[in-house]
Enzyme design. Structure first.
Site, PDB file in Angstrom:
ATOM      1  CE  LYS A 144     -42.634 -27.898  23.083  1.00 47.84           C
ATOM      2  NZ  LYS A 144     -43.806 -28.024  22.227  1.00 47.84           N
ATOM      3  CG  HIS A 166     -50.064 -30.496  19.049  1.00 47.99           C
ATOM      4  ND1 HIS A 166     -49.810 -30.065  20.325  1.00 47.99           N
ATOM      5  CD2 HIS A 166     -49.145 -29.885  18.256  1.00 47.99           C
ATOM      6  CE1 HIS A 166     -48.798 -29.220  20.308  1.00 47.99           C
ATOM      7  NE2 HIS A 166     -48.369 -29.093  19.072  1.00 47.99           N
ATOM      8  CB  ALA A 176     -51.740 -20.625  16.996  1.00 42.27           C
ATOM      9  CG  HIS A 183     -42.523 -25.774  16.453  1.00 48.14           C
ATOM     10  ND1 HIS A 183     -41.974 -24.737  17.147  1.00 48.14           N
ATOM     11  CD2 HIS A 183     -43.492 -26.286  17.256  1.00 48.14           C
ATOM     12  CE1 HIS A 183     -42.572 -24.621  18.312  1.00 48.14           C
ATOM     13  NE2 HIS A 183     -43.489 -25.557  18.402  1.00 48.14           N
ATOM     14  CG  HIS A 236     -43.200 -23.097  21.820  1.00 53.46           C
ATOM     15  ND1 HIS A 236     -44.167 -23.538  20.941  1.00 53.46           N
ATOM     16  CD2 HIS A 236     -43.125 -21.746  21.643  1.00 53.46           C
ATOM     17  CE1 HIS A 236     -44.665 -22.495  20.269  1.00 53.46           C
ATOM     18  NE2 HIS A 236     -44.052 -21.401  20.685  1.00 53.46           N
ATOM     19  CG  HIS A 270     -43.740 -30.940  17.634  1.00 56.73           C
ATOM     20  ND1 HIS A 270     -43.048 -30.008  18.391  1.00 56.73           N
ATOM     21  CD2 HIS A 270     -45.046 -30.561  17.684  1.00 56.73           C
ATOM     22  CE1 HIS A 270     -43.905 -29.115  18.879  1.00 56.73           C
ATOM     23  NE2 HIS A 270     -45.121 -29.418  18.450  1.00 56.73           N
ATOM     24  CG  ASP A 297     -46.504 -27.688  15.673  1.00 54.75           C
ATOM     25  OD1 ASP A 297     -47.112 -28.245  16.605  1.00 54.75           O
ATOM     26  OD2 ASP A 297     -46.369 -26.454  15.588  1.00 54.75           O
ATOM     27  CG  ASN A 302     -50.271 -28.610  23.651  1.00 52.08           C
ATOM     28  OD1 ASN A 302     -50.305 -29.742  23.165  1.00 52.08           O
ATOM     29  ND2 ASN A 302     -50.495 -27.522  22.928  1.00 52.08           N
TER      30      ASN A 302
END
Ligand code: NCD
Ligand code: ZN
Length: 340
Positions: free
Chosen positions: A93, A12, A257, A168, A130, A10, A241, A38
């Protein structure tokens, strides 16, 4: 310690000017990574994922990005077939709309997407969740638990063959739900949720760089996650994450966040496992369980970890964008030995 090269299930990686610097950190420690979709706009089709994958490979040859699609209210079942047939898409996702950064395009009513989930079950393409409700009347620290009760518990019953990754996880309840679920339900755990509790957001003042979603929880939750991660149970594996944001968007009156940890995620996991005397379980958590769950071959290459202190810089500059990493200006007690 020499262990098989880890995978990050996971992460980004973002896009544009930041992409190269960020991928270089992940690729230094991980052979493969499940790449979150995302972006703005989200990666919602197989074609968009193919182009994003090409951009990643252009800056990180040798690294294997495992692409995902972003489930939206408009996703159609046939997109699942296109994704599966591509060979490079490894999951879809689910972001409840409004749950986290760039989730505006997420799902409003999951039941309306049951035909898509049914196709995923049939095609054996995992659903990555999520797991937080977005209902603003629910306390922010309870959003995962409430999601579990309201939505997640029924999914394995409705789609018994669907592989589901609860992403997560942050609570004792989530860890025990996964333990009690059938074997096609697994979870990723981040290094920050293993090392920090919610006090770290308020140590001496407000600490925006320790703010992520799902938000850090109580010490008893951290301990339960550490127990799960170090238990040897194959359902739990590493997903960092790592979620970089430009410094001014975090040090802000409405800070976003995300914690950036890709610069030292493996070393941070080592610290957490060492805390409970379970370093012997680190390799399976980082390098075996996730690959097995995703039906990928385990990595043959290795990395070497040494008990050697490293100092983390105050920030990294990714194409002119400053990102403050986890432990900025502080030390980490493990280092990766790199052959130069
Ligand atoms: C992530 C991001 O910034 O994209 N933020 C975070 O706090 N984890 C989104 C997410 O994974 O929730
Ligand atoms: Zn994430």
């Amino acid at each position: 310690m020499t262990i098989a090269m880890p995978d990050d299930f996971h992460v980004h990686l973002r896009d544009g000017v930041m992409l190269e610097g960020i991928v270089s950190h992940t690729a230094a420690s991980f052979a493969r990574a499940i790449v979150m979709p995302n972006l703005k706009p989200p990666i919602a089709t197989t074609e968009e994922a193919r182009l994003y994958r090409d951009r990643i490979l252009a800056v990180a040859p040798g690294f294997t990005p495992l692409m995902t699609l972003y489930l939206t209210d408009r996703t159609v079942p046939d997109e699942v077939n296109r994704a599966k047939d591509s060979g490079f898409i490894h999951g879809i996702k689910l972001y409840p709309s409004g749950a986290t950064t760039n989730s505006e395009s997420g799902v409003h009513d999951l039941e309306k997407l049951y035909p898509v989930l049914a196709r995923m079950e049939q095609m054996d393409l995992p659903l990555l969740v999520h797991g937080e409700v977005t209902d603003t009347s629910v306390d922010v620290f309870d959003r995962e638990k409430v999601f579990l009760d309201r939505h997640l518990k029924q999914l394995p019953r409705t789609f018994p063959g669907l592989r589901i990754v609860f992403e997560h996880i942050t609570t004792r309840e989530a860890a025990s739900f996964v333990m009690q679920s059938p074997k096609n339900v697994a979870a990723t755990i981040t290094p920050h949720h293993l090392l920090l509790n919610r006090n770290s957001m308020f140590r001496g003042g407000i600490r925006p760089h320790n703010y992520c979603l799902p938000v850090l929880k109580r010490e008893e939750d951290r301990v339960a996650l550490l127990d799960a991660a170090t238990s040897g149970n194959q359902k739990f594996f590493a997903g960092t994450d790592s979620a970089p944001h430009e410094r001014s968007t975090k040090e802000n009156s409405c800070g976003c966040a995300g914690i950036y940890n890709a610069h030292a995620a493996v070393e941070l996991y080592a610290e957490a496992f060492e805390e409970v005397g379970k370093l012997d379980r680190l390799e399976s958590f980082l390098s075996h369980h996730g690959a097995d769950f995703y039906k990928l071959p385990r990595n043959k290459s290795t990395i070497r970890l040494a008990k050697k202190t490293q100092t983390v810089p105050d920030y990294y500059d990714f194409g002119g964008q400053k990102v403050v990493p986890m432990r900025a200006g502080e030390t980490i007690s493990w280092s990766i030995e790199r052959d130069s």
